[in-house]
Scaffold this motif. Sequence first.
Motif, PDB file in Angstrom:
ATOM      1  N   GLY A  38     -29.039 -23.860  17.398  1.00 17.08           N
ATOM      2  CA  GLY A  38     -28.686 -24.812  16.349  1.00 17.08           C
ATOM      3  C   GLY A  38     -28.031 -26.055  16.918  1.00 17.08           C
ATOM      4  N   ILE A  39     -27.845 -27.034  16.065  1.00  8.81           N
ATOM      5  CA  ILE A  39     -27.214 -28.300  16.441  1.00  8.81           C
ATOM      6  C   ILE A  39     -26.009 -28.524  15.529  1.00  8.81           C
ATOM      7  CG2 ILE A  39     -27.496 -30.807  16.542  1.00  8.81           C
ATOM      8  CD1 ILE A  39     -30.434 -30.355  17.180  1.00  8.81           C
ATOM      9  N   MET A  40     -24.909 -28.926  16.121  1.00 10.81           N
ATOM     10  CA  MET A  40     -23.691 -29.188  15.368  1.00 10.81           C
ATOM     11  C   MET A  40     -23.411 -30.686  15.366  1.00 10.81           C
ATOM     12  SD  MET A  40     -20.065 -27.227  15.611  1.00 10.81           S
ATOM     13  CE  MET A  40     -19.991 -27.345  17.387  1.00 10.81           C
ATOM     14  N   LEU A  41     -23.041 -31.205  14.201  1.00 10.05           N
ATOM     15  CA  LEU A  41     -22.739 -32.627  14.054  1.00 10.05           C
ATOM     16  C   LEU A  41     -21.293 -32.783  13.612  1.00 10.05           C
ATOM     17  CD1 LEU A  41     -25.890 -33.752  12.029  1.00 10.05           C
ATOM     18  CD2 LEU A  41     -25.539 -33.997  14.480  1.00 10.05           C
ATOM     19  N   SER A  42     -20.556 -33.648  14.259  1.00  7.57           N
ATOM     20  CA  SER A  42     -19.213 -34.003  13.816  1.00  7.57           C
ATOM     21  C   SER A  42     -19.255 -35.449  13.360  1.00  7.57           C
ATOM     22  CB  SER A  42     -18.192 -33.830  14.945  1.00  7.57           C
ATOM     23  OG  SER A  42     -16.907 -34.230  14.513  1.00  7.57           O
TER      24      SER A  42
END
Length: 250
Positions: A38-42
């Motif tokens: 998965g990819i995490m965005l802040s």
Amino acid sequence: MLTTIHSFWIDVPTCNLVVIYQCADGTRPLIPKDEGMGIMLSSFTSREFGYGFVLTFVSELEYGSNKEGYWTYDNMVLQLEDCIDCIKCLYPDYDFMFLFDHSNGHDRLQPNGLSINKVRKYFGGKQPKMRSSKLTLNEFGPYHLATSNLQPGMMQHMIFDAADIGPFYFSETERNNRKFDKPSGKKVKEYFKKEQLISKLESDGMKVSKGTTRKKCQQLCENRGIATTYLIDGITEGWVGKQKGSFQMI
């Protein structure tokens, strides 16, 4: 003079590549976060500037121990500092307020903070070195004895000192023999970290793409005849100067 305050809300959603099945009534099940790919965005959002706003302070991270790691307090602080530097320059007449939720990626213990989460059963190892703590009656519970070595109001030290008796689960002979570190006489195999493998590959003329896993880096090194492991002298740990472990704590 009134000061206008612009507020920002910061959150870290994750995007997973999963298959979601739709039920006959048109509903879909909720999919919780998991440890898969998965990819995490802040990112930042505010009423005045909108989502991400013009300065595009959005950080993207492909999470995983063999990917780009995990979003931590260090990542959050760097992103926040960059954002503050820019908006202070662009809007010097305004005050800004940043709101965070209390997630694991937004908080942090002090380096020697008290936490049972990473404490192992016995002494030594890679468990954290924690600060001393003053005991209260709450730590003793209903089984407190007036004859115990530790009493309410005393300081409990989390590191063994040379003047201590040593681990209670050792015999007197074992406590004397295991008091200090000594060579085990054996060699221990260690694995190079992902960053070290990438450095070796790039020194060999290969460009490593972003997101390459540690396992893939090891395979690439092996294909090029580059070592992925090294040997160190083994050490038998002594208890002096080591973390006590949960068995020795209250």
